[in-house]
Design a protein around this motif. Structure first.
Motif, PDB file in Angstrom:
ATOM      1  N   VAL A 263     -86.671   4.816  62.651  1.00 40.05           N
ATOM      2  CA  VAL A 263     -86.233   6.205  62.459  1.00 40.05           C
ATOM      3  C   VAL A 263     -87.209   7.178  63.108  1.00 40.05           C
ATOM      4  O   VAL A 263     -86.801   8.144  63.773  1.00 40.05           O
ATOM      5  CB  VAL A 263     -86.071   6.501  60.952  1.00 40.05           C
ATOM      6  CG1 VAL A 263     -85.832   7.997  60.718  1.00 40.05           C
ATOM      7  CG2 VAL A 263     -84.925   5.691  60.369  1.00 40.05           C
ATOM      8  N   ILE A 264     -88.501   6.947  62.936  1.00 36.63           N
ATOM      9  CA  ILE A 264     -89.493   7.865  63.504  1.00 36.63           C
ATOM     10  C   ILE A 264     -89.508   7.766  65.023  1.00 36.63           C
ATOM     11  O   ILE A 264     -89.636   8.784  65.729  1.00 36.63           O
ATOM     12  CB  ILE A 264     -90.876   7.580  62.892  1.00 36.63           C
ATOM     13  CG1 ILE A 264     -90.863   7.989  61.408  1.00 36.63           C
ATOM     14  CG2 ILE A 264     -91.966   8.343  63.641  1.00 36.63           C
ATOM     15  CD1 ILE A 264     -92.061   7.531  60.623  1.00 36.63           C
ATOM     16  N   TRP A 269     -88.418  10.196  70.213  1.00 33.28           N
ATOM     17  CA  TRP A 269     -88.061   9.925  71.608  1.00 33.28           C
ATOM     18  C   TRP A 269     -86.573  10.006  71.893  1.00 33.28           C
ATOM     19  O   TRP A 269     -86.139   9.771  73.016  1.00 33.28           O
ATOM     20  CB  TRP A 269     -88.575   8.537  72.005  1.00 33.28           C
ATOM     21  CG  TRP A 269     -90.061   8.411  71.870  1.00 33.28           C
ATOM     22  CD1 TRP A 269     -90.997   9.335  72.210  1.00 33.28           C
ATOM     23  CD2 TRP A 269     -90.790   7.285  71.357  1.00 33.28           C
ATOM     24  NE1 TRP A 269     -92.265   8.873  71.935  1.00 33.28           N
ATOM     25  CE2 TRP A 269     -92.164   7.605  71.412  1.00 33.28           C
ATOM     26  CE3 TRP A 269     -90.421   6.034  70.855  1.00 33.28           C
ATOM     27  CZ2 TRP A 269     -93.163   6.734  70.980  1.00 33.28           C
ATOM     28  CZ3 TRP A 269     -91.414   5.162  70.430  1.00 33.28           C
ATOM     29  CH2 TRP A 269     -92.765   5.512  70.500  1.00 33.28           C
ATOM     30  N   GLY A 270     -85.764  10.317  70.898  1.00 30.92           N
ATOM     31  CA  GLY A 270     -84.323  10.365  71.107  1.00 30.92           C
ATOM     32  C   GLY A 270     -83.680   9.026  70.811  1.00 30.92           C
ATOM     33  O   GLY A 270     -84.341   8.063  70.415  1.00 30.92           O
ATOM     34  N   GLU A 271     -82.365   8.975  71.010  1.00 30.76           N
ATOM     35  CA  GLU A 271     -81.616   7.765  70.684  1.00 30.76           C
ATOM     36  C   GLU A 271     -82.158   6.560  71.444  1.00 30.76           C
ATOM     37  O   GLU A 271     -82.358   6.602  72.653  1.00 30.76           O
ATOM     38  CB  GLU A 271     -80.133   7.966  71.003  1.00 30.76           C
ATOM     39  CG  GLU A 271     -79.255   6.808  70.569  1.00 30.76           C
ATOM     40  CD  GLU A 271     -77.780   7.095  70.772  1.00 30.76           C
ATOM     41  OE1 GLU A 271     -76.962   6.191  70.560  1.00 30.76           O
ATOM     42  OE2 GLU A 271     -77.450   8.242  71.151  1.00 30.76           O
ATOM     43  N   LEU A 272     -82.388   5.464  70.711  1.00 34.16           N
ATOM     44  CA  LEU A 272     -82.969   4.269  71.302  1.00 34.16           C
ATOM     45  C   LEU A 272     -81.883   3.341  71.830  1.00 34.16           C
ATOM     46  O   LEU A 272     -80.819   3.202  71.223  1.00 34.16           O
ATOM     47  CB  LEU A 272     -83.807   3.514  70.267  1.00 34.16           C
ATOM     48  CG  LEU A 272     -84.973   4.260  69.618  1.00 34.16           C
ATOM     49  CD1 LEU A 272     -85.652   3.369  68.587  1.00 34.16           C
ATOM     50  CD2 LEU A 272     -85.978   4.718  70.668  1.00 34.16           C
ATOM     51  N   GLY A 279     -87.369  -3.866  70.381  1.00 34.23           N
ATOM     52  CA  GLY A 279     -88.803  -3.787  70.616  1.00 34.23           C
ATOM     53  C   GLY A 279     -89.548  -3.151  69.456  1.00 34.23           C
ATOM     54  O   GLY A 279     -90.629  -3.619  69.060  1.00 34.23           O
ATOM     55  N   VAL A 280     -88.981  -2.081  68.895  1.00 32.96           N
ATOM     56  CA  VAL A 280     -89.620  -1.419  67.753  1.00 32.96           C
ATOM     57  C   VAL A 280     -89.659  -2.358  66.547  1.00 32.96           C
ATOM     58  O   VAL A 280     -90.677  -2.454  65.850  1.00 32.96           O
ATOM     59  CB  VAL A 280     -88.880  -0.114  67.404  1.00 32.96           C
ATOM     60  CG1 VAL A 280     -89.407   0.469  66.089  1.00 32.96           C
ATOM     61  CG2 VAL A 280     -89.037   0.911  68.517  1.00 32.96           C
ATOM     62  N   VAL A 281     -88.552  -3.060  66.302  1.00 32.98           N
ATOM     63  CA  VAL A 281     -88.517  -3.997  65.174  1.00 32.98           C
ATOM     64  C   VAL A 281     -89.533  -5.115  65.377  1.00 32.98           C
ATOM     65  O   VAL A 281     -90.241  -5.519  64.446  1.00 32.98           O
ATOM     66  CB  VAL A 281     -87.098  -4.575  64.994  1.00 32.98           C
ATOM     67  CG1 VAL A 281     -87.098  -5.689  63.955  1.00 32.98           C
ATOM     68  CG2 VAL A 281     -86.130  -3.483  64.576  1.00 32.98           C
ATOM     69  N   ALA A 282     -89.624  -5.600  66.611  1.00 33.05           N
ATOM     70  CA  ALA A 282     -90.606  -6.646  66.901  1.00 33.05           C
ATOM     71  C   ALA A 282     -92.028  -6.128  66.669  1.00 33.05           C
ATOM     72  O   ALA A 282     -92.878  -6.817  66.089  1.00 33.05           O
ATOM     73  CB  ALA A 282     -90.437  -7.143  68.333  1.00 33.05           C
TER      74      ALA A 282
END
Length: 645
Positions: A263-264, A269-272, A279-282
């Motif tokens: 969420v952060i 950075w806008g919609e992922l 990548g963020v979850v990893a």
């Protein structure tokens, strides 16, 4: 575990039970919530800080699910960004269940004493207690998921049966261990298949939990119950692989970390993209491991806390109080909400004479606003009202007065403005996009001595079709429309009906039609609805639906105060087909006039977020009440034209 202790020792320690829960959950949760508070203030727009602060406090006290349940049914909050601690709702449900669970065991033990079992609860007694929790909870879940799916998803009462099934598996563990290996293997694999199939089969907008939640819940129960005796032929061969065991060990910390970082990151950075999200979850595995290694395990395995559970409970209480302060500080860091803007009623009199009123918003545009440079987006303005942080509260008065129907209401309740005994009686009818016009129409009614009745309902167009609400047919809307029509064609019918609505998917046979088929069904429904009114002698003004930016303008300007053009959207994208549908149907029916003020809302090829010192939108698709009020002079001029024809 509590039931086992009672069976072996004949007693259970509430302090010990809650001490173990506090050691297991609170330290890691405190680290994550404190980090979320810091990252939110550092990277998220300040318009979100107050809500996030409240969410942190609710999460710390394990009542977040009830807070999010209220947001889920608050139509004004439905376009708000997701909370970075929204996932704490499930932890809250679990802890609320565990407030009940030891008390249930103690009650079973008390009944057992009367049966001369030396205070040890019977399996039948515990199962009966679980049934008293599970059966009403499941029945309520099925009902509420159908009637109010937003609330049903979060509230504890629709989820307790799921936890009760888990408790039943634990109670029956000795018996399920005796299941023959072949049967246990089959049961376990079928259970795993049920979980996997449900994950792929359920769509994102499917109503849940309801009865469908039985499939994954019983599936997990089957994996646990059958897995112990299935041996190497069971799912344990797959689920017990080293990588999956490693994920399992980190599961609580991964659960805590992955969602806030997603969420952060999206807020900053806008919609992922999908790859960026993965990548963020990893990456979340890094803080998850550090939390597991340096926070979870040392406290959970502490011998001092194990021999003194009161100390563990005390540490948990201190952590909760600390998080209360953290949440309050985040909320206090948010900018204060200033008072709103109210234009002068004299603007209406000037507009009636064809003049252009100096002021803010649409009043600063030329008489013919199309391509007016004053309506073009710019990077910076000296100031604008309402401020971004106040935009959510800049709404029509019908929400505070309680006469805007929510999604569950079917009674046609009106707010009346102006002169109740006025010579001209006007009714404003429709969804929240119709409600946008309450304030300017109320000003007009007051100035002209008209009587204005507003009939508005969330996500409900005044059209003779069944529309969808999420994945369900919106039957409450159809019933409300019938009740409104009875009033508009009855003895006290108005002289003029003003109506508009947003875009909707139409239901046929309980399923949603395509966008194209829905648009055609809306055309047919509008003709039917408007013909019924005109046959009763009621004239109609069809207002073109307002442009939809489909990005949260208030949040965008909060994040881009020095580059407001980042919040501009193409006019071609924002002006949807609904405006054209209204115009087309209006031209085909006598007694129906079309009014389109969209050139004064989006004058140029890019729709500006701020025009004439006024913030245009409060969310993704609703005008601020301030900007709507600034349209009053243009609206009254158009109504005079219609009434004179």
């Amino acid at each position: 575990m509590s039931a086992v202790k009672l069976e072996k020792q004949g007693r259970i320690s509430l302090v010990g039970f809650y001490g173990r829960r506090a050691k297991r959950l609170l330290p890691a949760a405190a680290v994550v919530l404190t980090t979320v508070a810091t990252l939110s203030v550092a990277f998220l727009p300040n318009i979100r800080w107050a809500d996030i602060g409240g969410d942190i406090v609710a999460s710390a006290f394990y009542v977040a699910n009830w807070r999010f349940a209220e947001s889920a049914v608050d139509y004004l909050a439905q376009d708000s960004a997701e909370s970075p601690v929204q996932h704490f709702w499930s932890l809250a449900v679990e802890e609320q269940f565990y407030l009940l669970w030891p008390l249930l065991i103690i009650a079973a033990a008390a009944l057992s004493r009367r049966s001369h079992r030396r205070g040890r609860p019977s399996t039948k007694g515990l199962m009966a207690g679980l049934a008293l929790v599970a059966l009403p909870s499941f029945a309520w879940s099925v009902h509420l998921t159908s009637a109010d799916p937003g609330r049903a998803y979060f509230v504890t009462t629709t989820r307790m049966w799921e936890l009760a099934i888990g408790a039943a598996v634990a109670i029956l563990a000795v018996r399920t261990a005796r299941i023959p290996s072949a049967i246990a293997t089959t049961v376990a694999w079928v259970g795993l298949a049920a979980v996997i199939v449900t994950g792929f089969a359920l769509s994102a907008d499917a109503a849940f939990p309801g009865w469908i939640a039985l499939v994954p819940t019983l599936g997990v129960a089957a994996v646990i119950a059958g897995g112990a005796n299935a041996g190497r032929l069971g799912p344990a061969r797959v689920l017990g692989a080293a990588p999956l065991r490693a994920v399992g060990a980190l599961s609580y910390s991964l659960y805590l970390w992955h969602w806030p970082l997603l969420v952060i990151a999206e807020g900053a950075w806008g919609e992922l993209s999908l790859s960026a999200s993965v990548g963020v979850v990893a990456f979340s595995a890094v803080p998850a491991y550090l939390t597991y290694r340096w926070v979870e395990n040392p406290i959970r395995r502490s011998r001092r806390l194990a021999v003194n559970p009161k100390r563990a409970v005390g540490i948990g209480a201190l952590a909760t109080l600390a998080l209360l302060n953290v949440g309050i500080l985040v909320a206090l860091a948010a900018p204060a909400v200033p008072s709103g803007y109210t234009p002068s009623p004299t603007a209406l009199a000037n507009a009636a004479e064809g003049g252009v009123v100096a002021g803010i918003g649409a009043a600063t545009l030329a008489e013919n606003p199309r391509n007016d440079a004053d309506g073009a987006p710019v990077d910076q303005v000296d100031s604008f009202t309402p401020s971004a942080v106040a935009a959510r509260q800049d709404v029509p008065v019908v929400y505070d007065r309680g006469c805007h129907a929510d999604t569950q209401e079917t009674v046609a309740t009106a707010c009346t403005f102006g002169d109740r005994e006025g010579d001209l009686r006007v009714a404003l009818v429709g969804d929240s996009h119709a409600a946008q016009w309450v304030s300017p129409l109320a000003q007009i009614a007051e100035e002209r001595g008209w009587a204005l009745d507003s009939y508005t309902k969330s996500a409900c167009p005044f059209v003779d079709v069944m529309v969808m609400s999420g994945s369900q047919p919106y039957r409450e809307c159809a019933a409300w429309n019938d009740n409104v029509m009875a009033k508009l064609t009855g003895v006290d019918r108005p002289d003029l009906v003003i109506t508009t609505n947003s875009e909707y998917l139409v239901s046929e046979g309980g399923e949603a039609l395509s966008a194209t088929a829905s648009a055609q069904a809306i055309r047919v429904g509008l003709r039917s609805t408007w013909s019924t009114l005109t046959e009763a002698g009621v004239r109609i003004v069809a207002l073109a639906d307002t442009p939809r930016p489909d990005i949260d303008i208030a949040e965008c300007v909060s994040a881009n105060g020095d580059q407001l053009t980042a919040c501009a959207v193409p006019r071609q994208q924002a002006v949807g087909p609904q405006a054209g549908i209204h115009r087309e149907v209006a031209l085909s029916l006598p007694g129906v006039a079309s009014v389109d003020l969209n050139d004064a809302i989006c004058p140029t090829e890019l729709c500006a977020p701020v025009i004439g010192g006024a913030l245009v939108y409060r969310d993704t698709n609703h005008l601020t009440d301030t900007y709507a009020r600034s349209l009053a002079p243009r609206l009254v001029a158009e109504l005079d034209r219609v009434l004179a024809s």
